[in-house]
Design a protein around this motif. Structure first.
Motif, PDB file in Angstrom:
ATOM      1  N   LEU A   1      -5.459   5.662  -1.630  1.00  0.00           N
ATOM      2  CA  LEU A   1      -4.412   4.651  -1.487  1.00  0.00           C
ATOM      3  C   LEU A   1      -4.114   3.979  -2.827  1.00  0.00           C
ATOM      4  O   LEU A   1      -5.019   3.484  -3.502  1.00  0.00           O
ATOM      5  CB  LEU A   1      -4.851   3.609  -0.456  1.00  0.00           C
ATOM      6  N   ARG A   2      -2.843   3.970  -3.188  1.00  0.00           N
ATOM      7  CA  ARG A   2      -2.394   3.256  -4.378  1.00  0.00           C
ATOM      8  C   ARG A   2      -1.632   2.001  -3.948  1.00  0.00           C
ATOM      9  O   ARG A   2      -1.473   1.735  -2.765  1.00  0.00           O
ATOM     10  CB  ARG A   2      -1.514   4.169  -5.236  1.00  0.00           C
ATOM     11  N   VAL A   3      -1.160   1.252  -4.933  1.00  0.00           N
ATOM     12  CA  VAL A   3      -0.412   0.027  -4.640  1.00  0.00           C
ATOM     13  C   VAL A   3       0.882   0.051  -5.439  1.00  0.00           C
ATOM     14  O   VAL A   3       0.864   0.205  -6.670  1.00  0.00           O
ATOM     15  CB  VAL A   3      -1.217  -1.242  -4.990  1.00  0.00           C
TER      16      VAL A   3
ATOM     17  N   THR B   1       8.662  -2.936 -11.650  1.00  0.00           N
ATOM     18  CA  THR B   1       7.781  -2.269 -10.684  1.00  0.00           C
ATOM     19  C   THR B   1       6.606  -1.662 -11.443  1.00  0.00           C
ATOM     20  O   THR B   1       6.656  -1.471 -12.651  1.00  0.00           O
ATOM     21  CB  THR B   1       8.513  -1.153  -9.912  1.00  0.00           C
ATOM     22  N   ALA B   2       5.573  -1.360 -10.698  1.00  0.00           N
ATOM     23  CA  ALA B   2       4.403  -0.682 -11.255  1.00  0.00           C
ATOM     24  C   ALA B   2       3.691   0.032 -10.119  1.00  0.00           C
ATOM     25  O   ALA B   2       3.867  -0.301  -8.940  1.00  0.00           O
ATOM     26  CB  ALA B   2       3.467  -1.670 -11.945  1.00  0.00           C
ATOM     27  N   LEU B   3       2.889   1.007 -10.476  1.00  0.00           N
ATOM     28  CA  LEU B   3       2.120   1.773  -9.498  1.00  0.00           C
ATOM     29  C   LEU B   3       0.684   1.865  -9.995  1.00  0.00           C
ATOM     30  O   LEU B   3       0.435   2.377 -11.095  1.00  0.00           O
ATOM     31  CB  LEU B   3       2.709   3.179  -9.320  1.00  0.00           C
ATOM     32  N   THR B   4      -0.236   1.359  -9.208  1.00  0.00           N
ATOM     33  CA  THR B   4      -1.642   1.390  -9.617  1.00  0.00           C
ATOM     34  C   THR B   4      -2.239   2.756  -9.307  1.00  0.00           C
ATOM     35  O   THR B   4      -1.717   3.505  -8.481  1.00  0.00           O
ATOM     36  CB  THR B   4      -2.464   0.332  -8.882  1.00  0.00           C
TER      37      THR B   4
ATOM     38  N   PRO C   1       0.842  -1.211   0.000  1.00  0.00           N
ATOM     39  CA  PRO C   1       0.000   0.000   0.000  1.00  0.00           C
ATOM     40  C   PRO C   1       0.871   1.253   0.000  1.00  0.00           C
ATOM     41  O   PRO C   1       1.866   1.330   0.721  1.00  0.00           O
ATOM     42  CB  PRO C   1      -0.796  -0.134   1.303  1.00  0.00           C
ATOM     43  N   LEU C   2       0.479   2.222  -0.813  1.00  0.00           N
ATOM     44  CA  LEU C   2       1.253   3.454  -0.931  1.00  0.00           C
ATOM     45  C   LEU C   2       0.335   4.640  -0.674  1.00  0.00           C
ATOM     46  O   LEU C   2      -0.621   4.869  -1.412  1.00  0.00           O
ATOM     47  CB  LEU C   2       1.878   3.564  -2.323  1.00  0.00           C
TER      48      LEU C   2
ATOM     49  N   SER D   1       2.246   5.200   4.692  1.00  0.00           N
ATOM     50  CA  SER D   1       2.391   3.926   3.978  1.00  0.00           C
ATOM     51  C   SER D   1       2.801   2.806   4.921  1.00  0.00           C
ATOM     52  O   SER D   1       2.282   1.684   4.834  1.00  0.00           O
ATOM     53  CB  SER D   1       3.420   4.056   2.851  1.00  0.00           C
ATOM     54  N   LEU D   2       3.736   3.093   5.831  1.00  0.00           N
ATOM     55  CA  LEU D   2       4.191   2.063   6.757  1.00  0.00           C
ATOM     56  C   LEU D   2       3.075   1.636   7.708  1.00  0.00           C
ATOM     57  O   LEU D   2       2.899   0.440   7.975  1.00  0.00           O
ATOM     58  CB  LEU D   2       5.401   2.561   7.550  1.00  0.00           C
ATOM     59  N   LEU D   3       2.304   2.603   8.203  1.00  0.00           N
ATOM     60  CA  LEU D   3       1.211   2.256   9.108  1.00  0.00           C
ATOM     61  C   LEU D   3       0.090   1.533   8.354  1.00  0.00           C
ATOM     62  O   LEU D   3      -0.512   0.595   8.882  1.00  0.00           O
ATOM     63  CB  LEU D   3       0.673   3.509   9.787  1.00  0.00           C
TER      64      LEU D   3
END
Length: 510
Positions: free
Chosen positions: A348-350, A368-371, A195-196, A203-205
């Motif tokens: 929230l992205r992934v 890598t990729a970012l949704t 999760p980004l 993101s960490l939480l």
């Protein structure tokens, strides 16, 4: 690591290199990590997630699910990020020096006495040829090794613990056990989904899974939190929660050898870390497949990384809850995202990281990729949207399989009508390459138009791709035209609907 800039990050659109201390103290300002080696970033996100749990108290197994959720929501409202006092207290407890003579970070100094040979810095760095391998894409060679800068050595050290090879390695002798056989790292050949959010702190939480155990009889510790490196002759401590789950399942042991001035890594030891069976655990960032036809020990397996597979084909695995797809389990961290505040959840992205490897030694490529923000389409929030995505993806896969089949048949009918030919079909490979970019555009268009039928749309893409793939050779073979016509007719045939011979329907023209 706590003093020298060694972790690249993105802050306000700019790239900076920060120390571990700065990363933790400025996590609420940092947009994301920017490590040039994606497998290392995937590993560092797991390391930082374990540290984040320590800093926030979210590693307390006594918290109920409601208390854990409430604490995380309260922390997400904290504009200053991690408590600086807690950061300094945690960092002061452990050694964060790559070259410490007694307790180098995530390394084992005993390797100098237990290994007869060094592996070389090239062996540690992914992408560098080592040993007798040919230098196809890099000029590095073991006969004239180039020292590895310390920050890069850190990245590859982390990546080796997660994605290391299963192969012959430096012989390690511990007591009466002497072996040179290593086993694959816990993430080898897998694809991770993280999760980004808007900041690294969020993101960490957001990426922390809940504690699901019934209690823990053994301490949950990260490797650097232990009094000494793991004893290779003893089984590892059972995985109880985040420390062991995210950082405690390495199969390798490493030791970096610095240059005389300590500015770089001149050499390294790389060998097996344990010969005991793998710990039973499910990484919370992996999609898990279940095959009930296999033995119980082999039923569950993580989704394998495939550089030829577009990320949109993974979305339904992320968005469907477990009861919607009993054979595919989405990453465990996604099971808690609905507990996040709505403003965070809706944006929230992934971040996706795959390392296309075989199970042994060959590294094909990482990707890598970012949704886009997709969580609003999850089955938990919009069941219709999630089912639509799943059905469209399934139709696209079925059409792709049919395209591969009919293109192969047409190729054989054209080039060898009376017998078999060796090797794969040139038409099938080329047609798939043309099909998937078209299918991706169609997939997203179908999400906007939920009334449109999915299969005919993907069939049109397949026909166009097949025509594009066969165009260069169509005039060169007299059998190509009829074979192509039969292939197009087969693509238009709906497997769920039978058409009688008396219908009089003609095959579509090629």
């Amino acid at each position: 690591m706590t003093e020298q800039p060694c972790i690249p990050v993105r802050v306000h659109g700019r790239h900076e290199a920060l120390s571990l201390r700065e990363v933790l103290l400025r996590a609420h300002e940092i947009e994301d990590l920017a490590v040039p080696v994606p497998p290392a970033q995937s590993g560092l996100l797991r390391v930082l997630a374990a540290i984040a749990a320590r800093l926030t108290g979210l590693d307390d197994p006594e918290l109920s699910a409601r208390q854990w959720t409430a604490r995380r929501r309260a922390l997400l409202q904290e504009p200053a990020g991690f408590d600086p006092l807690r950061v300094e207290d945690y960092l002061s407890r452990y050694v964060w020096d790559l070259f410490d003579t007694v307790r180098p970070w995530w390394q084992d100094p005993a390797l100098t006495a237990q290994c007869t040979k060094r592996a070389g810095a090239n062996k540690v760095a992914f992408g560098r040829p080592s040993g007798h391998n040919l230098a196809w894409l890099s000029a590095h060679r073991d006969s004239a090794p180039v020292p590895l800068p310390c920050d890069e050595a850190l990245w590859h050290l982390v990546a080796q613990h997660y994605y290391g090879a299963a192969s012959r390695c430096s012989t390690r002798t511990v007591g009466e056990l002497s072996s040179a056989d290593g086993t694959a790292g816990p993430l080898r050949s897998t694809v991770s989904f993280h999760p980004l959010a808007a900041t690294l702190y969020e993101s960490l939480l957001a990426g922390l899974p809940k504690y699901l155990g019934d209690g823990q009889d053994t301490p949950d510790r990260c490797p650097w939190e232990q009094d000494a490196p793991p004893d290779p002759l003893r089984p590892a401590e059972p995985v109880t929660w985040l420390g062991g789950l995210l950082t405690g399942r390495s199969r390798h042991a490493l030791l970096l050898v610095p240059t005389p001035d300590g500015s770089a890594v001149a050499d390294a030891y790389l060998t097996w870390g344990t010969q005991h069976p793998r710990l039973e655990a499910t990484d919370p960032y992996l999609v898990i497949h279940t095959d009930t036809s296999k033995d119980a020990e082999q039923r569950r397996s993580p989704r394998q990384a495939d550089a030829d597979r577009a990320v949109w084909r993974e979305l339904d695995a992320l968005l469907l809850a477990g009861d919607e797809s009993p054979t595919v389990q989405r990453p465990q961290v996604f099971d808690t995202l609905n507990d996040l505040p709505e403003p965070l959840r809706s944006t929230l992205r992934v971040w996706v990281c795959g390392f296309d490897q075989d199970g042994k030694t060959r590294n094909r490529t990482w990707y890598t990729a970012l949704t886009p923000p997709v969580w609003t389409w999850a089955q938990d929030n919009d069941p219709a949207a999630a089912r639509r995505m799943a059905s469209c993806r399934q139709e696209a896969e079925q059409v792709a399989a049919l395209l591969t089949k009919v293109a192969g048949q047409a190729w054989r009918q054209t080039t060898s009508p009376s017998g078999r030919i060796r090797g794969g079909s040139a038409w099938a490979r080329t047609a798939r390459a043309h099909y998937w970019p078209r299918a991706q555009t169609t997939f997203w268009r179908l999400q906007d138009d939920r009334e449109a039928e999915a299969r005919p749309a993907f069939v049109r893409d397949a026909v166009a791709a097949l025509r594009q793939a066969t165009a260069p050779t169509l005039r060169q073979h007299r059998r190509a035209g009829p074979a192509l016509a039969r292939a197009v007719a087969a693509l238009h045939t709906d497997p769920n609907r039978t058409t009688s011979r008396s219908s009089g329907r003609k095959a579509p023209r090629a």
